[in-house]
Design a protein around this motif. Structure first.
Motif, short mmCIF file in Angstrom:
data_model
loop_
_atom_site.label_atom_id
_atom_site.label_comp_id
_atom_site.label_asym_id
_atom_site.label_seq_id
_atom_site.Cartn_x
_atom_site.Cartn_y
_atom_site.Cartn_z
N ILE A 90 0.97 -1.08 -0.03
CA ILE A 90 0.06 0.00 -0.17
C ILE A 90 0.84 1.21 0.08
N CYS A 91 0.66 2.08 -1.01
CA CYS A 91 1.51 3.35 -1.18
C CYS A 91 0.79 4.31 -0.84
N PHE A 92 1.12 5.42 0.04
CA PHE A 92 0.44 6.63 0.28
C PHE A 92 1.42 7.71 -0.11
N GLU A 93 0.78 8.58 -1.01
CA GLU A 93 1.10 9.82 -1.57
C GLU A 93 0.19 10.85 -1.73
N PRO A 94 0.45 11.89 -0.98
CA PRO A 94 -0.64 13.08 -0.88
C PRO A 94 -0.56 13.79 -2.34
N SER A 95 0.74 14.17 -2.76
CA SER A 95 1.04 15.12 -3.84
C SER A 95 0.25 14.69 -5.26
N PRO A 96 -0.65 15.60 -5.46
CA PRO A 96 -1.25 15.05 -6.82
C PRO A 96 -0.37 14.87 -8.00
N PHE A 97 0.70 15.76 -7.91
CA PHE A 97 1.68 15.71 -8.93
C PHE A 97 2.54 14.29 -9.01
N CYS A 98 2.80 13.73 -7.93
CA CYS A 98 3.33 12.46 -7.79
C CYS A 98 2.55 11.36 -7.91
N TYR A 99 1.26 11.33 -7.49
CA TYR A 99 0.06 10.39 -7.29
C TYR A 99 -0.25 10.03 -8.67
N ASP A 100 -0.36 10.88 -9.62
CA ASP A 100 -0.56 10.32 -10.88
C ASP A 100 0.72 9.49 -11.61
N ASP A 101 1.83 9.94 -11.29
CA ASP A 101 3.06 9.23 -11.83
C ASP A 101 3.20 7.93 -11.24
N LEU A 102 2.92 8.07 -10.04
CA LEU A 102 2.95 6.69 -9.10
C LEU A 102 1.99 5.63 -9.87
N ASN A 103 0.88 6.08 -10.13
CA ASN A 103 -0.17 4.94 -10.56
C ASN A 103 0.36 4.71 -12.02
N SER A 104 0.76 5.37 -12.85
CA SER A 104 1.22 5.08 -14.05
C SER A 104 2.49 4.26 -14.12
N ASN A 105 3.50 4.83 -13.39
CA ASN A 105 4.54 3.74 -13.25
C ASN A 105 4.31 2.25 -12.68
N LEU A 106 3.24 2.22 -11.82
CA LEU A 106 2.90 0.93 -11.18
C LEU A 106 2.14 0.14 -12.59
N LEU A 107 1.46 0.64 -13.45
CA LEU A 107 1.00 0.12 -14.65
C LEU A 107 2.16 -0.29 -15.46
N ASP A 108 3.33 0.57 -16.01
CA ASP A 108 4.29 0.41 -16.49
C ASP A 108 5.11 -0.77 -16.17
N TRP A 109 5.03 -0.75 -14.65
CA TRP A 109 5.71 -2.03 -13.98
C TRP A 109 5.42 -3.21 -13.86
N SER A 110 3.81 -3.11 -14.18
CA SER A 110 3.23 -4.30 -14.00
C SER A 110 2.90 -4.83 -12.56
N LEU A 111 2.90 -3.67 -11.67
CA LEU A 111 2.48 -3.95 -10.35
C LEU A 111 1.36 -3.62 -9.84
N SER A 112 0.46 -3.04 -10.69
CA SER A 112 -0.92 -2.52 -10.20
C SER A 112 -1.58 -3.69 -9.48
N SER A 113 -1.54 -4.96 -9.73
CA SER A 113 -2.17 -5.92 -8.94
C SER A 113 -1.84 -6.18 -7.58
N ARG A 114 -0.66 -5.69 -7.39
CA ARG A 114 0.02 -6.19 -6.24
C ARG A 114 0.03 -4.69 -5.18
N VAL A 115 -0.43 -3.44 -5.83
CA VAL A 115 -0.39 -2.31 -5.15
C VAL A 115 -1.28 -1.41 -4.94
N LYS A 116 -1.68 -1.15 -4.02
CA LYS A 116 -3.00 -0.42 -3.81
C LYS A 116 -2.46 1.05 -3.28
#
Length: 182
Positions: A56-82
């Motif tokens: 579970i990743c906690f990130e309050p910054s709207p700038f980083c939060y979108d990049d975080l979710n995009s990176n998780l998709l690119d790294w094929s981690l979305s199914s393991r990371v909330k």
């Protein structure tokens, strides 16, 4: 972007910041929290060391939060990371969050901790003639939702095995709000 590699092999840029050796003897934890996830650098590293763990990743910054979710998709981690767009602190409510455009790793809830990078930047903005370190620019103040580790874990029934905290001077507040969880 950091290329996905097999477990225990870190990208060269990450390896100088992240020593995996202490973690190699741990049994596989079921749940790891990343408090101050930024764009996912740490969860990417941890996912290689613990290939079966959930995160579970906690990130309050709207700038980083979108990049975080995009990176998780690119790294094929979305199914393991909330992901949660929340700041973890010692109270439940809202707080002012300072976002730095040129170096998002300095963004913080707590800019006034003595000699924190954010405080140095704020003071340089307030006093003429002081040069901004690394050309960082304060881009915005954002109101973000806050919660405590204890409240979040109690609400969802979580018991993390590892909690990585990197919140630019607000670490004590995170710990104060997590005394039962810890």
């Amino acid at each position: 972007m950091i290329d996905q590699k097999p477990p225990f092999e870190l990208h060269p840029l990450l390896s100088r910041y992240f020593d995996e050796t202490p973690f190699l003897s741990l049994s596989e934890p079921s749940l790891i929290f990343d408090v101050g996830a930024n764009i996912g650098q740490s969860v990417n590293a941890f996912s290689r060391i613990f290939p079966n763990s959930q995160f579970i990743c906690f990130e309050p910054s709207p700038f980083c939060y979108d990049d975080l979710n995009s990176n998780l998709l690119d790294w094929s981690l979305s199914s393991r990371v909330k992901t949660e767009q929340l700041a973890i602190s010692n109270y439940i409510g809202e707080a002012q969050f300072l976002n730095f455009l040129d170096n998002t790793t300095l963004s913080t809830l707590n800019p006034t901790s003595l000699n924190s990078p954010a405080e140095v930047l704020l003071q340089s903005k307030l006093h003429s003639g002081v040069t901004l370190r690394n050309n960082d620019v304060l881009t915005s103040n954002t109101i973000v939702n806050t919660t405590t580790l204890d409240h979040y874990c109690s609400l969802h029934g979580y018991k993390p095995y590892i909690i990585k905290i990197d919140v630019q001077g607000a670490e004590l507040s995170v710990l104060e709000g997590g005394m039962s969880t810890l």
